[in-house]
Motif scaffolding. Structure first.
Motif, PDB file in Angstrom:
ATOM      1  N   GLU A 105       0.827  -1.208   0.000  1.00 31.19           N
ATOM      2  CA  GLU A 105       0.000   0.000   0.000  1.00 31.19           C
ATOM      3  C   GLU A 105       0.861   1.258   0.000  1.00 31.19           C
ATOM      4  O   GLU A 105       0.593   2.208  -0.734  1.00 31.19           O
ATOM      5  N   ALA A 106       1.908   1.263   0.824  1.00 37.05           N
ATOM      6  CA  ALA A 106       2.804   2.426   0.881  1.00 37.05           C
ATOM      7  C   ALA A 106       3.476   2.653  -0.464  1.00 37.05           C
ATOM      8  O   ALA A 106       3.576   3.795  -0.941  1.00 37.05           O
ATOM      9  N   LEU A 107       3.932   1.583  -1.108  1.00 35.94           N
ATOM     10  CA  LEU A 107       4.567   1.715  -2.423  1.00 35.94           C
ATOM     11  C   LEU A 107       3.565   2.207  -3.464  1.00 35.94           C
ATOM     12  O   LEU A 107       3.912   3.026  -4.322  1.00 35.94           O
ATOM     13  N   ASN A 108       2.332   1.722  -3.399  1.00 35.11           N
ATOM     14  CA  ASN A 108       1.292   2.196  -4.314  1.00 35.11           C
ATOM     15  C   ASN A 108       1.051   3.693  -4.142  1.00 35.11           C
ATOM     16  O   ASN A 108       0.842   4.410  -5.121  1.00 35.11           O
ATOM     17  N   GLU A 109       1.092   4.168  -2.906  1.00 36.30           N
ATOM     18  CA  GLU A 109       0.933   5.600  -2.654  1.00 36.30           C
ATOM     19  C   GLU A 109       2.128   6.383  -3.206  1.00 36.30           C
ATOM     20  O   GLU A 109       1.949   7.390  -3.892  1.00 36.30           O
ATOM     21  N   ILE A 110       3.320   5.908  -2.917  1.00 37.27           N
ATOM     22  CA  ILE A 110       4.535   6.587  -3.366  1.00 37.27           C
ATOM     23  C   ILE A 110       4.595   6.664  -4.885  1.00 37.27           C
ATOM     24  O   ILE A 110       5.006   7.669  -5.461  1.00 37.27           O
TER      25      ILE A 110
ATOM     26  N   ARG B 229      -0.235   5.138  -7.553  1.00 33.30           N
ATOM     27  CA  ARG B 229      -1.323   4.237  -7.928  1.00 33.30           C
ATOM     28  C   ARG B 229      -2.475   4.261  -6.923  1.00 33.30           C
ATOM     29  O   ARG B 229      -3.506   3.639  -7.131  1.00 33.30           O
ATOM     30  N   LYS B 230      -2.264   4.997  -5.836  1.00 31.21           N
ATOM     31  CA  LYS B 230      -3.276   5.061  -4.779  1.00 31.21           C
ATOM     32  C   LYS B 230      -3.177   6.428  -4.115  1.00 31.21           C
ATOM     33  O   LYS B 230      -2.087   7.001  -4.022  1.00 31.21           O
TER      34      LYS B 230
ATOM     35  N   THR C 134       0.239   6.149   6.383  1.00 29.92           N
ATOM     36  CA  THR C 134       1.148   5.176   5.787  1.00 29.92           C
ATOM     37  C   THR C 134       2.575   5.711   5.763  1.00 29.92           C
ATOM     38  O   THR C 134       2.821   6.810   5.299  1.00 29.92           O
ATOM     39  N   SER C 135       3.497   4.900   6.251  1.00 24.37           N
ATOM     40  CA  SER C 135       4.919   5.239   6.225  1.00 24.37           C
ATOM     41  C   SER C 135       5.686   4.004   5.744  1.00 24.37           C
ATOM     42  O   SER C 135       5.670   2.972   6.417  1.00 24.37           O
TER      43      SER C 135
END
Length: 105
Positions: free
Chosen positions: A39-44, A47-48, A54-55
């Protein structure tokens, strides 16, 4: 900042989880934390939508926590195992230097 070794972290987690949790319970937490890394990678990577909760750093710390805890409650010496596994991988993939050699330099 306080520094610690992998062995110290393992001993701490062995004490923390002594007789209180199963390996499968820790594994379920590990899988959950891996999902949170995703999820964090998707935010970075856009994609989200970004969440303030999230950290990536904290989620990776959680992944390491549960992976090391599983080793700790199963009396696995991760330091030795990592060195042995890296040696085998270095030979297999013909790396210039293995972890033991790197640490000696």
């Amino acid at each position: 900042m306080t520094e610690f070794s992998l062995a110290q972290f393992q001993n701490y987690l062995a004490d923390k989880y002594q007789d209180s949790v199963s390996s499968s319970g820790l594994f379920m937490k590990l899988v959950e934390e891996i999902g949170e890394v995703a999820e964090a990678l998707n935010e970075i990577e856009g994609r989200k939508a970004v969440s303030s909760e999230t950290s990536l750093a904290y989620e990776l710390a959680d992944v390491l926590h549960y992976a090391v805890a599983i080793a700790a409650v199963n009396d696995i010496d991760l330091t030795q195992t990592i060195l042995e596994k890296d040696q085998k991988a270095s030979e297999k993939y013909q790396h210039r230097v293995n972890l033991s050699q790197f640490l000696e330099e």
